[in-house]
Design a protein around this motif. Structure first.
Motif, mmCIF file in Angstrom:
data_model
loop_
_atom_site.group_PDB
_atom_site.id
_atom_site.type_symbol
_atom_site.label_atom_id
_atom_site.label_comp_id
_atom_site.label_asym_id
_atom_site.label_seq_id
_atom_site.Cartn_x
_atom_site.Cartn_y
_atom_site.Cartn_z
ATOM 1 N N PHE A 11 -4.640 -16.740 9.946
ATOM 2 C CA PHE A 11 -5.487 -16.538 8.775
ATOM 3 C C PHE A 11 -6.279 -17.807 8.461
ATOM 4 N N LEU A 39 -1.119 -11.678 2.172
ATOM 5 C CA LEU A 39 -1.139 -10.978 3.461
ATOM 6 C C LEU A 39 -0.218 -9.764 3.459
ATOM 7 N N PHE A 66 -7.143 -9.890 6.657
ATOM 8 C CA PHE A 66 -7.542 -11.240 6.314
ATOM 9 C C PHE A 66 -8.574 -11.234 5.192
#
Length: 147
Positions: A11, A39, A66
């Motif tokens: 990420f 997330l 993301f």
């Protein structure tokens, strides 16, 4: 899906502006615990229609997760900064107009007839990451689900 340290690293590589604690000169620091929670929420928001998470750069599930996580983390940090400075975390709104002299700001407010659309958008149209998630969500909603 389990949110591992590698997912958080992926990420941060995808969105390098989400720097980690200990990064010198960073304006905003995003702790792993915040990103892990964001997330996890993102995984729940991206169901079967999004396909499988793949660490490769073209995975629709990864990009959707993301973008959603970046949106949630951005809003969480904005709320934290507001409360740390003695303010109140407010619902985000898009700025429609702005003046410098006399410090005037106008906010975009949805028309009363667009309540159904507003419910579908939530606060996703208040960040660039949320807008990217909405774009990807439209793509994920197209076509059949492969089982």
């Amino acid at each position: 899906m389990e949110i591992t340290a590698q997912v958080i690293t992926d990420f941060r590589e995808y969105y390098p502006e989400f720097v980690e604690p200990g990064t010198s000169g960073a304006a905003v620091v995003y702790p792993d615990s915040l990103l892990s929670r964001a997330l996890c929420e993102a995984d729940a928001e991206t169901g079967r229609r999004w396909g499988r998470y793949d660490a490769g750069p073209c995975s629709l599930k990864k990009r959707g997760m993301f973008a959603y996580a970046a949106h949630r983390a951005s809003l969480a940090m904005a709320a934290a900064r507001a409360t740390e400075n003695g303010g109140v975390a407010a619902a985000p709104s898009r700025v429609a107009s702005k003046s410098v002299a006399d410090e005037s700001v106008g906010y975009a407010v949805r028309a009363p007839g667009s309540a159904d659309e507003a419910m579908g958008l939530g606060d996703l149209d208040t960040t660039i990451y949320g807008l990217e998630f909405l774009r990807l969500r439209r793509r994920a909603g197209m076509g059949a689900v492969v089982v």
